[in-house]
Design a protein around this motif. Structure first.
Motif, PDB file in Angstrom:
ATOM      1  N   ASP A 162       3.638  12.111   4.077  1.00 37.63           N
ATOM      2  CA  ASP A 162       3.487  10.661   4.043  1.00 37.63           C
ATOM      3  C   ASP A 162       4.847  10.055   4.375  1.00 37.63           C
ATOM      4  OD1 ASP A 162       2.881   8.046   3.544  1.00 37.63           O
ATOM      5  OD2 ASP A 162       2.450   8.306   1.402  1.00 37.63           O
ATOM      6  N   LEU A 163       4.952   9.490   5.573  1.00 36.09           N
ATOM      7  CA  LEU A 163       6.224   8.929   6.041  1.00 36.09           C
ATOM      8  C   LEU A 163       6.234   7.427   5.797  1.00 36.09           C
ATOM      9  CD1 LEU A 163       8.879   8.791   7.639  1.00 36.09           C
ATOM     10  CD2 LEU A 163       7.541   8.937   9.758  1.00 36.09           C
ATOM     11  N   GLY A 164       6.886   7.001   4.705  1.00 35.74           N
ATOM     12  CA  GLY A 164       6.930   5.584   4.357  1.00 35.74           C
ATOM     13  C   GLY A 164       8.279   4.964   4.683  1.00 35.74           C
ATOM     14  N   VAL A 175       0.521  20.668  10.354  1.00 32.23           N
ATOM     15  CA  VAL A 175       1.141  19.540   9.652  1.00 32.23           C
ATOM     16  C   VAL A 175       0.452  18.240  10.055  1.00 32.23           C
ATOM     17  CG1 VAL A 175       3.280  18.198   9.390  1.00 32.23           C
ATOM     18  CG2 VAL A 175       3.376  20.704   9.472  1.00 32.23           C
ATOM     19  N   GLY A 176       0.018  17.482   9.065  1.00 32.44           N
ATOM     20  CA  GLY A 176      -0.523  16.147   9.308  1.00 32.44           C
ATOM     21  C   GLY A 176       0.472  15.128   8.800  1.00 32.44           C
ATOM     22  N   ALA A 221      -4.229   7.619   3.606  1.00 26.27           N
ATOM     23  CA  ALA A 221      -4.411   7.372   2.170  1.00 26.27           C
ATOM     24  C   ALA A 221      -5.871   7.026   1.875  1.00 26.27           C
ATOM     25  CB  ALA A 221      -3.480   6.255   1.705  1.00 26.27           C
ATOM     26  N   VAL A 222      -6.492   6.219   2.735  1.00 31.06           N
ATOM     27  CA  VAL A 222      -7.892   5.868   2.478  1.00 31.06           C
ATOM     28  C   VAL A 222      -8.781   7.096   2.704  1.00 31.06           C
ATOM     29  CG1 VAL A 222      -8.638   4.995   4.748  1.00 31.06           C
ATOM     30  CG2 VAL A 222      -9.570   3.988   2.690  1.00 31.06           C
ATOM     31  N   GLY A 268      -1.381   9.435   0.291  1.00 34.01           N
ATOM     32  CA  GLY A 268      -1.032   9.520   1.710  1.00 34.01           C
ATOM     33  C   GLY A 268      -0.832  10.951   2.169  1.00 34.01           C
ATOM     34  N   ALA A 269      -0.044  11.696   1.399  1.00 31.27           N
ATOM     35  CA  ALA A 269       0.246  13.082   1.778  1.00 31.27           C
ATOM     36  C   ALA A 269      -1.022  13.942   1.713  1.00 31.27           C
ATOM     37  CB  ALA A 269       1.342  13.649   0.871  1.00 31.27           C
TER      38      ALA A 269
END
Lengths: 310, 310
Positions: free
Chosen positions: B7-9, B58-59, B109-110, B300-301
């Motif tokens: 999750d890249l925030g 990797v996602g 995330a959803v 997210g991750a």
């Protein structure tokens, strides 16, 4: 094979008989205000005038929220006497003795614009119909979006902040309460008649006591009337805001704008809406176009005639 | 098989290694502000700490508009140095030497909430993430809606009328400019410092010169601070308006609300949003529920780790 399409609106019932893309019959009757039975009867009259084979399937686009599985009209604020759910499809099928499919009037209109009008070739399309009320229909990935409750596409009831105007549905601050013809008529009459600070407007002078038709808006605008100009400015901002929001939420490549008022005001009105949309988009370089609908008054009936194919 | 989700925030990079529904590793690093290369390097570090097989797919869920076909980040206003389109997926795949799939951070995330969280079982779901900015993701008919430009679900950039506040994307009057944490921080500081008519607020006293964390909002609210209360009232109205509009446009049966600020403010904040939505819906009897997201920070991750399955 002949198919019949009926557009059931708040003021008139438009019928067509089609053979593929060709229109082989047209008929129009006024929408009765006497409730469900009277409307069923009026549609039977309209269908009879189309002179089509008795077995031709009938598609109906009705002004309201429709359960398309059962043909039930769940909510139809613009049809007098349709309070609570009405099993309209079954009632009409019995009266006509043929197969009847019912969908929302705005849905069938966008279906027609998508198949043969200004929405042709667009995979993701929103249709916006600015008339007495404001209807909408949504095509996503090439298919009509209905949603779990059958109410998808009802853009006229998308919400705006910063307004207290009451919508026909009973809620406050929906788009239709700002940009629908009936709402603008009510507001123009209110401003015209306001005691002490009234603003006389040509709109009321032209319409008198009768329904303020879309042509009155166009005439008053041409004559430089300040009230119509203000009301339409507000309508353009409200339409632009809501359409931009819709485009941001689902991502669209085309929007078509039609309906009685949009037609009378012409392509410049739709052009102003496109500008208002563009200035509010998240992705300003989006290829989204906002175009005038091209099938005019017949869009609803033409789309309804295609319902039996779906 | 092990899959990795990143999750890249805007402020941190959260990584997980998963085996089916099980989490077998977690790692977290700060998001560098030095541009694309530094971010790629930070993700390589994060992945190394997960101690997963080198071939694990990797996602990545990234804060921005993503072309999922090519893995290109088209627009990422919350990532420093990502100006214009960045071929992020290919760059990362080269650096990691494995298969990389990129999608929007709110989308993943959803996806996670839909597969294993508060959105489980909903066929039509909107996820709203109230954090530094406001993200969103949309599931229609059980599938993630991306749209022709990859920007679907960006509810933070849905438009509102009657406000002149500037959004991070450069446009005026978007939801994020009213209800995002960073926007509310800026507004609180403006009100606190306003010459002659300033309103001192505990928010600024608690945060000082540092970033005004979500916990500061919660503490100030508990202490009865007037400014935070006003800002959150406005945010609830704006969120309620936009979510109701989204529900009216596409018809939804569930909305989940998560993100750092929503989590710190707790279920009562989400309950207020549900009330605000309900009072603006076209169909007030709609079965729509607005629920707190249930997977917290890892959503997210966890969703990103599922991207390689789609």
């Amino acid at each position: 094979m002949v198919a019949i399409g009926i557009d059931l609106g708040g003021t008139k019932i438009q019928g067509v008989a089609t053979k593929g893309d060709e229109v082989v019959g047209e008929a129009k009757v006024a929408t009765p205000t006497g409730g469900v039975e009277a409307v069923v009867e009026a549609i039977v009259t309209c269908v009879a005038r189309l002179d089509a084979p008795a077995s031709a399937p009938v598609g109906v686009g009705a002004a309201g929220v429709v359960d398309t599985e059962t043909g039930t009209l769940l909510q139809a604020p613009n049809l007098a006497g349709f309070d609570g759910p009405v099993p309209f499809g079954p009632l009409l099928a019995e009266a006509l003795d043929t197969r009847v499919t019912v969908d929302n009037d705005a849905n069938v209109a966008v279906l027609a614009e998508h198949l043969m009008g200004a929405g042709r070739g667009a995979n993701d399309l929103l249709g916006v119909w600015v008339g007495t009320g404001i209807g909408g229909g949504l095509i996503l990935d090439g298919c009509l979006r209905r949603g779990p409750g059958g109410g998808a596409g009802e853009i006229g009831h998308m919400a705006l902040v910063g307004t207290t105007r009451m919508c026909t549905c009973g809620m406050v601050g929906h788009l239709e309460a700002i940009a629908g013809r009936a709402a603008m008529e009510a507001e123009a009459r209110r401003r015209h008649a306001a005691i002490s600070a009234g603003t006389p407007t040509l709109m009321v002078e032209l319409a008198g006591d009768k329904r303020m038709k879309s042509s009155v808006f166009a005439k008053a605008l041409d004559a430089g009337d300040a009230v119509v100009s203000e009301l339409l400015d507000e309508a353009v901002v409200a339409l632009g805001t809501v359409i931009a929001s819709a485009a941001t939420l689902v991502d669209l490549d085309r929007v078509v704008v039609g309906g009685g008022l949009a037609e009378k005001l012409g392509p410049s009105f739709v052009g102003r809406i496109e500008q208002a949309v563009r200035s509010r988009l998240f992705v300003p370089t989006s290829p989204l176009r906002v175009l005038p609908a091209s099938l005019g008054d017949l869009a609803g009936a033409l789309g309804a005639a295609r319902l039996s194919d779906l």
